[in-house]
Design an enzyme around this catalytic site. Sequence first.
Site, PDB file in Angstrom:
ATOM      1  N   GLN A  78      66.908  44.905   0.715  1.00 51.72           N
ATOM      2  CA  GLN A  78      66.096  44.201   1.710  1.00 51.72           C
ATOM      3  C   GLN A  78      66.341  42.705   1.603  1.00 51.72           C
ATOM      4  O   GLN A  78      65.666  41.999   0.858  1.00 51.72           O
ATOM      5  CB  GLN A  78      64.610  44.514   1.517  1.00 51.72           C
ATOM      6  CG  GLN A  78      63.779  43.969   2.647  1.00 51.72           C
ATOM      7  CD  GLN A  78      62.335  44.427   2.590  1.00 51.72           C
ATOM      8  OE1 GLN A  78      61.954  45.250   1.776  1.00 51.72           O
ATOM      9  NE2 GLN A  78      61.532  43.871   3.454  1.00 51.72           N
ATOM     10  N   PHE A  79      67.305  42.225   2.395  1.00 50.91           N
ATOM     11  CA  PHE A  79      67.655  40.810   2.341  1.00 50.91           C
ATOM     12  C   PHE A  79      66.503  39.928   2.792  1.00 50.91           C
ATOM     13  O   PHE A  79      66.446  38.744   2.462  1.00 50.91           O
ATOM     14  CB  PHE A  79      68.925  40.530   3.156  1.00 50.91           C
ATOM     15  CG  PHE A  79      68.715  40.418   4.633  1.00 50.91           C
ATOM     16  CD1 PHE A  79      68.574  39.172   5.224  1.00 50.91           C
ATOM     17  CD2 PHE A  79      68.650  41.550   5.431  1.00 50.91           C
ATOM     18  CE1 PHE A  79      68.388  39.064   6.594  1.00 50.91           C
ATOM     19  CE2 PHE A  79      68.457  41.450   6.787  1.00 50.91           C
ATOM     20  CZ  PHE A  79      68.317  40.202   7.375  1.00 50.91           C
ATOM     21  N   THR A  80      65.540  40.464   3.531  1.00 51.17           N
ATOM     22  CA  THR A  80      64.430  39.648   4.028  1.00 51.17           C
ATOM     23  C   THR A  80      63.534  39.136   2.901  1.00 51.17           C
ATOM     24  O   THR A  80      62.724  38.237   3.133  1.00 51.17           O
ATOM     25  CB  THR A  80      63.582  40.410   5.068  1.00 51.17           C
ATOM     26  OG1 THR A  80      63.063  41.596   4.479  1.00 51.17           O
ATOM     27  CG2 THR A  80      64.414  40.742   6.296  1.00 51.17           C
TER      28      THR A  80
END
Length: 158
Positions: A78-80
């Site tokens: 989850q790059f967010t």
Amino acid sequence: MKALLQRVSSAAVVTDGEEIGRIGNGLCVFIGVAAGDSEKDAGWLVSKLVNLRIFADKTGKFNLSLLETGGELLLVSQFTLLADARHGRRPGFADAAPPAEAERLFNVFAEKCRGTGVIVATGRFQAHMAVEIHNDGPVTIMLDSRDMPIVSRPPSRP
């Protein structure tokens, strides 16, 4: 490298209508890989994650780790987690690692987790995923490899 972990009684991940990972009791962990992260970050985070005492003993106190309880892991990239929302209304992701490097380190992280003997399921990198989580507690904790203690420092000079 950041890890947002949630203690769960069960969790699953679905992409393109296909369930690709499911666990029972354990942790659902969202992993964000930052630019400049290394295998050292992954190793420290794995050790912290599997040994963190966030499971209740018979008296109800947080005294047991994932390793001690035999819990499982669901890992979801989850790059967010690297979002910078300090300015404006649209978050920036300049701190996130480039996709190829993030995928490599996510896979290193997953293999290091498996190396501890824990059962590990994963999502699919860069896919749109539906994650089903049954929180237990709820217990949600953020870990960041940038909080890794400095092992040795040169002596300070007068």
